[in-house]
Write a protein that holds these residues in place. Structure first.
Motif, short mmCIF file in Angstrom:
data_model
loop_
_atom_site.label_atom_id
_atom_site.label_comp_id
_atom_site.label_asym_id
_atom_site.label_seq_id
_atom_site.Cartn_x
_atom_site.Cartn_y
_atom_site.Cartn_z
N PRO A 1 0.07 -7.70 6.50
CA PRO A 1 0.28 -6.49 7.32
C PRO A 1 -1.02 -5.76 7.69
O PRO A 1 -0.97 -4.59 8.08
N HIS A 2 -2.17 -6.41 7.55
CA HIS A 2 -3.43 -5.71 7.82
C HIS A 2 -3.56 -5.31 9.29
O HIS A 2 -3.99 -4.20 9.62
N ALA B 1 -5.93 3.63 4.26
CA ALA B 1 -4.70 2.83 4.34
C ALA B 1 -4.99 1.35 4.10
O ALA B 1 -4.21 0.64 3.43
N TRP B 2 -6.15 0.88 4.59
CA TRP B 2 -6.57 -0.52 4.37
C TRP B 2 -6.82 -0.77 2.88
O TRP B 2 -6.47 -1.83 2.35
N ASN B 3 -7.42 0.20 2.18
CA ASN B 3 -7.67 0.05 0.74
C ASN B 3 -6.36 0.00 -0.05
O ASN B 3 -6.23 -0.79 -1.00
N TYR B 4 -5.40 0.85 0.32
CA TYR B 4 -4.09 0.79 -0.33
C TYR B 4 -3.44 -0.58 -0.12
O TYR B 4 -2.77 -1.11 -1.02
N ALA C 1 -1.89 7.26 2.61
CA ALA C 1 -3.22 7.68 3.07
C ALA C 1 -3.15 9.03 3.80
O ALA C 1 -4.01 9.91 3.60
N ALA C 2 -2.11 9.22 4.64
CA ALA C 2 -1.97 10.50 5.36
C ALA C 2 -1.68 11.64 4.40
O ALA C 2 -2.17 12.77 4.58
N ARG C 3 -0.91 11.37 3.36
CA ARG C 3 -0.62 12.42 2.38
C ARG C 3 -1.87 12.82 1.60
O ARG C 3 -2.07 14.00 1.29
#
Length: 474
Positions: free
Chosen positions: A165-166, A188-191, A217-219
């Motif tokens: 899903p990258h 988000a990429w790191n998560y 990531a947004a949170r």
């Protein structure tokens, strides 16, 4: 109708399709490792450590991130069909990385992968870094990795494709209008990369994982995302429960302590030993009572040998019949041989065990070698002495017995002595002639050497005998 029935008949239990990437909930509820006695925490830690090993080894081998991610997903899938207790984790991790590098068209040698894993283990244990010795242990380890790779392919039914899903993260952020927010995209990429240590890739779809990573990531960054009239992730066919479950699994990774690999390996070894002991006890209990007919003696235990030989432990009836047939043939041959020896006439009242043929075949070791004149002379003298003694003994025996056989023998021995003398004279004559020829050659060479080296021999070039130097002078 017959053609339609033949086409609709299924030809295998494995379905090869792009949708066949997730495991059903009933399979992920209980794993084979849990059935073998491994607790849930230890299983989670072993999976976590193995995925970290694959990621670190991939970085050292300079493998693309896609290949590292595929290797971790294949590892997670495999241990939902096999147990961590029965199959070693490290061998499977090496095999998963090797297989993933081939799938993503960035292959690495098994030798390089083994060396990298050996280096990582030394660094983690704080030992002195030393290269791996290429001995029998290395060859055995390499064979184990090859077998583990084949086992992965067999258990997964060659369904080794993985949907990552990258790319979806970048696409979804562009649709949400956060294209320029590079920090949000990187987080988000790191998560996403950290989620590979868990089993979310075998339980949820790629778009659900991408939405959960963007939401976390947004949170954390405090970036507002649309919620009204509906949450933004429902636009991509993702439910709230899926985002919640994935987020909980990801946050769980940051709460666990660093696992102790040696302790986990000891625990797995103890469980494996207990399972093997239980299996051996069950086998002994099942086959512990042996019947009396299995003994090599005949039925009834009378002690007399049966006419047929007993089967060996690992021999089949066909092989045993062949052995019995061969043994009976050998027995018959031995009996025939003894009968033949008894029927043969004895020589001089003594039975002859071995008879050698009088004709001696000349082997390479018995070939005649060239002897010197002194050896020949010595042999001739010894032969003459032996012949004289034999003639004297034969003469005495002939006088005692007065039989014509003794006279014939003495005449034959005299004839042989004469022949030997003639041969010796001819050899001596030839030897003397060769000696004279050699001496003449030596004299000629000595004369040639005695000449002064300044005077060069004249080379005759024409019929008149003039040399080249005379021609030039004229």
């Amino acid at each position: 109708m017959e053609k339609e029935e033949l086409v609709s008949r299924p030809y295998g239990k494995i379905v090869l399709s792009l949708d066949n990437v997730l495991l059903p909930p009933e399979k992920t509820a209980t794993s084979p490792s849990h059935e073998d006695g491994l607790d849930e925490k230890s299983e989670f830690e072993l999976r976590f450590v193995a995925c970290e090993l694959i990621q670190t080894a991939g970085i050292l081998l300079k493998v693309p991130q896609v290949a590292m991610a595929s290797g971790q997903v294949l590892f997670q899938r495999f241990y939902y069909s096999k147990s961590l207790v029965r199959l070693p984790m490290e061998h499977t991790a090496m095999a998963a990385l090797c297989l993933a590098s081939k799938i993503e068209e960035a292959p690495r040698r098994i030798r390089d992968i083994i060396n990298v894993f050996h280096h990582i283990r030394q660094v983690r244990a704080g030992k002195k870094i030393s290269p791996l010795v290429l001995d029998t242990n290395y060859i055995a380890l390499k064979n184990q990795v090859i077998k583990a790779e084949r086992r992965i392919l067999k258990e997964l039914g060659f369904c080794v494709h993985v949907q990552h899903p990258h790319k979806l993260i970048v696409t979804y952020l562009n649709l949400l209008g956060a294209k320029k927010n590079t920090r949000l995209m990187q987080l988000a990429w790191n998560y996403m990369n950290d989620s590979l240590r868990s089993d979310v890739f075998v339980r949820f779809t790629p778009n659900a994982i991408a939405c959960a990573c963007i939401a976390l990531a947004a949170r954390r960054e405090g970036v507002p995302l649309p919620k009204n009239p509906r949450p933004w992730f429902e636009l991509f066919d993702v439910t709230t429960s899926d985002v919640h479950d994935i987020s909980v699994s990801l946050l769980k990774l940051y709460r666990i302590e660093k696992p102790d690999l040696e302790k986990l390996e000891r625990k797995v070894a103890d469980l494996d030993k207990s399972l093997k002991d239980a299996k051996l006890k069950a086998r002994l209990a099942a086959g512990g009572t042996l019947s009396a007919g299995n003994t090599p003696l005949g039925a009834g235990g009378s002690g007399a040998l049966s006419p047929q030989l007993p089967f060996s432990n690992n021999a089949s009836p066909s092989t045993a019949n062949k052995e019995n047939r061969a043994s009976s043939v050998t027995v018959v041959n031995v009996i025939d041989d003894t009968k033949r020896r008894k029927d043969e006439p004895v020589a001089n009242g003594v039975e002859e065990v071995k008879r050698r043929s009088r004709s001696r075949s000349r082997s390479p070791s018995r070939k005649r070698r060239r002897r010197s004149s002194s050896d020949k002379r010595r042999k001739h003298q010894n032969g003459a002495r032996d012949s004289s003694t034999s003639s004297s003994t034969s003469g005495s025996s002939s006088e005692g017995e007065d039989s014509p056989r003794g006279k014939k023998k003495s005449d034959g021995s005299r004839r042989n002595r004469r022949k030997e003398k003639r041969r010796h004279r001819s050899r001596h004559r030839h030897h003397r002639r060769d000696q004279h020829a050699r001496s003449r050659r030596r004299v000629k060479k000595g004369k040639a050497r005695s000449q002064s080296p300044s005077v060069s021999p004249r080379r005759r070039d024409d019929k008149r005998g003039r040399s080249k130097t005379d021609k030039r002078a004229k």
